[in-house]
Design a protein around this motif. Structure first.
Motif, short mmCIF file in Angstrom:
data_model
loop_
_atom_site.label_atom_id
_atom_site.label_comp_id
_atom_site.label_asym_id
_atom_site.label_seq_id
_atom_site.Cartn_x
_atom_site.Cartn_y
_atom_site.Cartn_z
N ARG A 442 -14.42 45.79 84.78
CA ARG A 442 -13.10 45.26 84.42
C ARG A 442 -12.03 46.06 85.15
O ARG A 442 -12.20 47.24 85.46
N THR A 443 -10.92 45.39 85.43
CA THR A 443 -9.75 46.08 85.99
C THR A 443 -8.81 46.31 84.84
O THR A 443 -8.48 45.38 84.10
N VAL A 444 -8.39 47.54 84.67
CA VAL A 444 -7.51 47.85 83.54
C VAL A 444 -6.35 48.70 84.03
O VAL A 444 -6.54 49.65 84.80
N MET A 445 -5.15 48.34 83.62
CA MET A 445 -3.96 49.14 83.96
C MET A 445 -3.70 50.04 82.75
O MET A 445 -3.24 49.58 81.71
N ARG A 446 -3.99 51.33 82.94
CA ARG A 446 -3.86 52.26 81.81
C ARG A 446 -2.44 52.85 81.74
O ARG A 446 -2.25 54.05 81.88
N PHE A 447 -1.46 51.97 81.53
CA PHE A 447 -0.09 52.46 81.39
C PHE A 447 0.07 53.26 80.11
O PHE A 447 -0.53 52.90 79.07
N ASN A 448 0.92 54.27 80.14
CA ASN A 448 1.34 54.89 78.89
C ASN A 448 2.00 53.78 78.06
O ASN A 448 2.80 53.00 78.58
N PRO A 449 1.66 53.67 76.75
CA PRO A 449 2.18 52.56 75.95
C PRO A 449 3.71 52.42 76.00
O PRO A 449 4.23 51.32 75.91
N ARG A 450 4.42 53.53 76.19
CA ARG A 450 5.89 53.44 76.23
C ARG A 450 6.37 52.57 77.38
O ARG A 450 7.44 51.97 77.30
N ILE A 451 5.64 52.56 78.49
CA ILE A 451 6.13 51.79 79.64
C ILE A 451 5.34 50.50 79.87
O ILE A 451 5.71 49.71 80.75
N ALA A 452 4.29 50.27 79.09
CA ALA A 452 3.50 49.05 79.27
C ALA A 452 4.41 47.83 79.11
O ALA A 452 5.20 47.77 78.17
N PRO A 453 4.32 46.84 80.02
CA PRO A 453 5.23 45.69 79.94
C PRO A 453 5.03 44.87 78.67
O PRO A 453 5.99 44.40 78.07
N VAL A 454 3.78 44.67 78.26
CA VAL A 454 3.50 43.94 77.03
C VAL A 454 2.82 44.93 76.09
O VAL A 454 1.88 45.62 76.48
N LYS A 455 3.31 45.02 74.86
CA LYS A 455 2.82 46.08 73.97
C LYS A 455 1.57 45.64 73.19
O LYS A 455 0.70 46.44 72.89
N ALA A 456 1.52 44.36 72.83
CA ALA A 456 0.34 43.88 72.09
C ALA A 456 0.17 42.39 72.34
O ALA A 456 1.14 41.68 72.59
N ALA A 457 -1.10 41.94 72.28
CA ALA A 457 -1.38 40.50 72.40
C ALA A 457 -2.03 40.06 71.09
O ALA A 457 -2.83 40.81 70.51
N ILE A 458 -1.68 38.88 70.64
CA ILE A 458 -2.20 38.39 69.35
C ILE A 458 -3.02 37.13 69.61
O ILE A 458 -2.53 36.19 70.24
N PHE A 459 -4.27 37.17 69.15
CA PHE A 459 -5.19 36.04 69.39
C PHE A 459 -5.75 35.50 68.08
O PHE A 459 -6.23 36.29 67.26
N PRO A 460 -5.80 34.17 67.91
CA PRO A 460 -6.72 33.63 66.91
C PRO A 460 -8.10 33.56 67.57
O PRO A 460 -8.19 33.20 68.74
N LEU A 461 -9.16 33.93 66.84
CA LEU A 461 -10.50 33.91 67.47
C LEU A 461 -10.82 32.51 67.98
O LEU A 461 -11.30 32.33 69.09
N VAL A 462 -10.57 31.51 67.10
CA VAL A 462 -10.73 30.12 67.51
C VAL A 462 -9.48 29.34 67.09
O VAL A 462 -8.72 29.78 66.24
N LYS A 463 -9.35 28.14 67.71
CA LYS A 463 -8.11 27.38 67.48
C LYS A 463 -8.25 26.46 66.27
O LYS A 463 -7.98 25.27 66.34
N LYS A 464 -8.77 26.97 65.16
CA LYS A 464 -8.92 26.11 63.98
C LYS A 464 -9.00 26.96 62.71
O LYS A 464 -8.85 28.19 62.79
N ASP A 465 -9.24 26.33 61.60
CA ASP A 465 -9.43 26.99 60.30
C ASP A 465 -8.25 27.88 59.90
O ASP A 465 -8.42 28.93 59.26
N GLY A 466 -7.06 27.52 60.32
CA GLY A 466 -5.86 28.28 59.90
C GLY A 466 -5.65 29.57 60.66
O GLY A 466 -4.67 30.29 60.41
N MET A 467 -6.54 29.91 61.60
CA MET A 467 -6.37 31.18 62.34
C MET A 467 -5.11 31.18 63.22
O MET A 467 -4.38 32.18 63.22
N PRO A 468 -4.84 30.09 63.98
CA PRO A 468 -3.61 30.11 64.81
C PRO A 468 -2.35 30.34 63.97
O PRO A 468 -1.46 31.07 64.37
#
Ligand code: GAP
Length: 547
Positions: A442-468
């Motif tokens: 995998r390619t990973v950009m190990r930015f210090n969290p203070r400067i990371a452009p996006v701080k967190a990503a939020i995913f529903p595991l699947v697109k159903k059952d109320g998860m989204p």
């Protein structure tokens, strides 16, 4: 790390694009894409916050000689032309250039290197505009071509020397400088096919000239600033008169600067338009050396706190012949950028003790050094060569009843160079398991969290059952505080990869269990550790990892 991979990632994921790319680009100018703009803003904001807004002037910071105040300015890019005359840039801000009459290219004289080569009874100095291994790789095939040698006759070619700087053979070595000139018959230019096509070095001012107003005469000429510093010096009195600051204090400024660099190169490292983050720190002359040491060490530490590794970062004191016209002492913070040959470092920031050069120059007229003193430079009639403003830029200490011109310590950083160093440092290739548990690169950009452009990503595991729905609620709650991203497309493993590649420190997944236990999984980009956290605690958890 290979630089090509980072450059490709920056383009692919929207960190950096060549300026005006659809027209073939323009050398030395760069555009920050949707992720790049966030990254660079975070770098600037970390600097401003750490240097200015979070500074507490009521206490003595660790290792500082005393408490001090910090304030800021945002001054114009185009200033009165006299500013550059008194600052020294008008007379002194030059590079020496050589032109090639055959290829029509222009090179920085001090950046040309080359090797003496001999074959078939002939001798030539084969130059290159690259450095280190890259230059060595270029020179051999060019020499073969020049001497019309085929691969099978390669042993006929011999090199008398290793790589040597071109100015060295012109100034010191054989043949002597007398023999060097437009018709020198031994020099093969970096892009030329025949010998003797380079011109003698010529001076070239690095300031961009422009015209102010509609008339367009020479008297309307002005310059785009080549540094932000002068905007601070010419406002010194305004800051004193409009605030209650007392010495010692620093004035910070972030802004664009422009230099018509002869050889813009190495991605954004040497650009023609770039951003500086500068502090002019005003202090009593007797304390200047202590403050110089303080700022030098503090600024060096700042880069490591934001993630540059100590084995790639150095603090280098300038030798006396390297010092700028204004400087009584300078140190550079330097980083081992991957495009440089092994053991070489590129400047991230210079910390200079500028003495009283700037305030006195803007008051009395441009100064020159005479021995250990700065005196007003005179023209042939004995008048100041460049007249100052005549304004009194001294400081009166009403407690000690002392009047003096403050000395200045200047930590001068480049926002683009710092951003580039953080990009280089962050780029990593490692292994992580895919959805089936199989290890994948995998390619990973190990930015210090203070400067990371996006701080967190939020995913529903699947697109159903109320998860989204739950995932979107979390996204909305976090978005008020941080730059976060919602993604429901594709396999979750692929979604992780996409976030790793842009350096998002945390991925938050809503799964089947969330519906029952009101908990989500937070995955850490670097350790790959997954922890279950209550939905209500997600914001605190993110805060504890990011701020
Ligand atoms: N006021 C002092 C001054 O401007 P400098 O060493 O010429 O000093 C300071 O510039 C910083 O600005 C450098 O350390 C570098 O980070 C950045 N810088 C200078 N020229 C640059 C260029 N052509 N492209 C990108 N950054 C540059």
């Amino acid at each position: 790390m290979e630089m090509d991979k980072l450059v490709a990632l920056c383009r692919r994921r929207g960190f950096l694009f060549q300026s005006s790319e659809i027209y073939g680009g323009i050398k030395g100018f760069w555009d920050y894409g949707p992720l790049g703009v966030e990254l660079k803003r975070n770098v600037r904001e970390a600097w401003w916050r750490d240097m200015v807004t979070s500074h507490n002037h009521l206490v003595t910071p660790p290792d500082a000689p005393s408490p001090f105040e910090m304030t800021g300015l945002d001054t114009s890019i185009i200033m009165h032309p006299q500013v550059w005359k008194c600052a020294g840039h008008y007379d002194l801000f030059h590079d020496q250039m050589v032109d090639c009459r055959e290829s029509k290219r222009r090179y920085r004289y001090d950046q040309l290197t080359g090797r003496w080569a001999t074959a078939k009874g002939k001798r030539a100095f084969i130059t290159s505009a690259s450095s280190g291994d890259e230059a060595l790789e270029e020179i051999t095939p060019r020499a073969m071509k020049f001497f019309k040698l085929r691969a099978k006759n390669a042993e006929e070619l011999s090199f008398e020397t290793d790589l040597i700087p071109f100015p060295e053979i012109v100034e010191k070595g054989a043949p002597t400088s007398d023999e060097y000139g437009p018709d020198a018959e031994f020099v093969l230019g970096p892009d030329a096919k025949s010998l003797g096509t380079l011109t003698s070095p010529r001076e070239f001012n690095l300031m961009f000239k422009t015209i102010v107003g509609a008339l367009g005469g020479e008297e309307d000429a002005a310059f785009l600033r080549p540094e932000t510093a002068q905007g601070i010096f010419v406002n010194f009195k305004n800051v004193l008169d409009s605030t209650r600051v007392k010495l010692p204090f620093g004035v910070a400024q972030i802004g664009k600067s422009f230099r018509n660099e002869i050889t813009p190169r190495n991605f954004t490292f040497r650009s023609r338009e770039f951003e500086q983050m500068e502090i002019e720190f005003f202090c009593h002359p007797a304390e200047a050396q202590k403050w110089y040491t303080y700022w030098r060490d503090r600024r060096f530490a700042w880069y490591s706190q934001l993630g540059l590794s100590s084995d790639k970062l150095i603090l280098r004191d300038h030798t006396s012949d390297e010092l700028s016209h204004y400087s009584c002492g300078t140190a550079d913070v330097e980083y081992a950028f991957p495009f440089l040959p092994e053991g070489e470092y590129g400047e991230l920031e210079g910390i200079a003790n500028r003495g009283d050069f700037d305030l006195r120059s803007h008051s009395e007229g441009k100064l020159v050094r005479e021995g250990n003193e700065f005196v007003v430079e005179k023209d042939e009639r004995g008048k100041p060569r460049h007249r100052g403003s005549g304004k009194d830029l001294s400081y009166y200490n009403d407690e000690t009843k002392e009047r003096f011109v403050p000395h200045v310590i200047e930590p001068s950083a480049g926002a683009d160079r710092a951003t580039l160093a953080f990009l280089c440092e962050a780029y990593t290739e490692d292994e992580a398991p895919d959805e089936k548990g199989k290890m994948q690169t995998r390619t990973v950009m190990r930015f210090n969290p203070r400067i990371a452009p996006v701080k967190a990503a939020i995913f529903p595991l699947v697109k159903k059952d109320g998860m989204p729905e739950i995932a979107k609620d979390i996204f909305v709650a976090l978005k008020q505080h941080y730059n976060v991203f919602y993604d429901e497309k594709g396999a979750v493993g692929r979604r992780y990869r996409r976030q790793d590649e842009i350096g998002t420190p945390l991925c938050i997944t809503v799964d089947g269990d969330t519906l029952k236990d009101k908990m989500v999984t937070i995955r850490d980009r670097d350790t790959l550790e997954q922890t279950r956290v209550k939905i209500d605690d997600v914001l605190d958890e993110v805060r504890s990892k990011i701020d």
